[in-house]
Design a protein around this motif. Structure first.
Motif, PDB file in Angstrom:
ATOM      1  N   PRO A 164       0.813  -1.230   0.000  1.00 40.86           N
ATOM      2  CA  PRO A 164       0.000   0.000   0.000  1.00 40.86           C
ATOM      3  C   PRO A 164       0.843   1.276   0.000  1.00 40.86           C
ATOM      4  N   LEU A 165       1.982   1.230   0.681  1.00 41.74           N
ATOM      5  CA  LEU A 165       2.851   2.409   0.686  1.00 41.74           C
ATOM      6  C   LEU A 165       3.417   2.693  -0.695  1.00 41.74           C
ATOM      7  N   LEU A 166       3.883   1.639  -1.359  1.00 44.71           N
ATOM      8  CA  LEU A 166       4.397   1.808  -2.716  1.00 44.71           C
ATOM      9  C   LEU A 166       3.284   2.221  -3.673  1.00 44.71           C
ATOM     10  N   HIS A 221      -5.492   2.735  -9.982  1.00 43.61           N
ATOM     11  CA  HIS A 221      -5.610   1.287 -10.116  1.00 43.61           C
ATOM     12  C   HIS A 221      -4.342   0.679 -10.717  1.00 43.61           C
ATOM     13  N   PHE A 222      -3.673   1.380 -11.617  1.00 42.31           N
ATOM     14  CA  PHE A 222      -2.399   0.882 -12.139  1.00 42.31           C
ATOM     15  C   PHE A 222      -1.333   0.877 -11.054  1.00 42.31           C
ATOM     16  N   ALA A 223      -1.300   1.933 -10.266  1.00 42.37           N
ATOM     17  CA  ALA A 223      -0.294   2.037  -9.212  1.00 42.37           C
ATOM     18  C   ALA A 223      -0.459   0.928  -8.172  1.00 42.37           C
ATOM     19  N   LEU A 251      -7.610  -4.726 -10.214  1.00 46.39           N
ATOM     20  CA  LEU A 251      -9.007  -4.765 -10.645  1.00 46.39           C
ATOM     21  C   LEU A 251      -9.955  -4.323  -9.540  1.00 46.39           C
ATOM     22  N   LEU A 252      -9.674  -4.741  -8.317  1.00 48.09           N
ATOM     23  CA  LEU A 252     -10.529  -4.312  -7.202  1.00 48.09           C
ATOM     24  C   LEU A 252     -10.488  -2.803  -7.010  1.00 48.09           C
ATOM     25  N   SER A 253      -9.296  -2.220  -7.142  1.00 44.52           N
ATOM     26  CA  SER A 253      -9.212  -0.775  -6.974  1.00 44.52           C
ATOM     27  C   SER A 253      -9.808  -0.030  -8.178  1.00 44.52           C
ATOM     28  N   PHE A 254      -9.930  -0.687  -9.316  1.00 45.30           N
ATOM     29  CA  PHE A 254     -10.591  -0.067 -10.466  1.00 45.30           C
ATOM     30  C   PHE A 254     -12.110  -0.080 -10.297  1.00 45.30           C
TER      31      PHE A 254
END
Length: 93
Positions: free
Chosen positions: A25-27, A38-40, A85-88
């Motif tokens: 999560p930090l990165l 979502h890519f990050a 995908l979940l974050s998208f």
């Protein structure tokens, strides 16, 4: 009877998972400055879990004659794709 040393040695085997859980999560937040969120998050999940795959592949030989580097990349690709995908679909930022 379980001793404290037994519990510590059992959990110590899985230290890469803890590192990946904290580091990803930090990165991802750091990479989100330059990339879509979502890519990050997907790239950060891939990098963190590939690290876990590298550490575990050194400990245990992958099955089916799979090279260790390929097993590590596959271990990283699964969670990276899932969290991306979940974050998208469910953006939280």
């Amino acid at each position: 009877m379980t001793t404290e040393l037994t519990i510590l040695s059992t959990w110590w085997k899985y230290w890469p998972v803890v590192v990946a859980g904290v580091f990803a999560p930090l990165l991802g937040s750091f990479l989100a400055r330059w990339l879509p969120f979502h890519f990050a998050i997907g790239i950060a999940g891939f990098i963190a879990w590939t690290f876990v795959g590298v550490v575990f592949a050194r400990r245990w030989q992958p099955r089916w004659g799979l090279p260790r580097w390929l097993a590590a990349i596959l271990i990283g690709a699964g969670p990276g794709l899932c969290v991306g995908l979940l974050s998208f679909f469910f953006p939280w930022k």
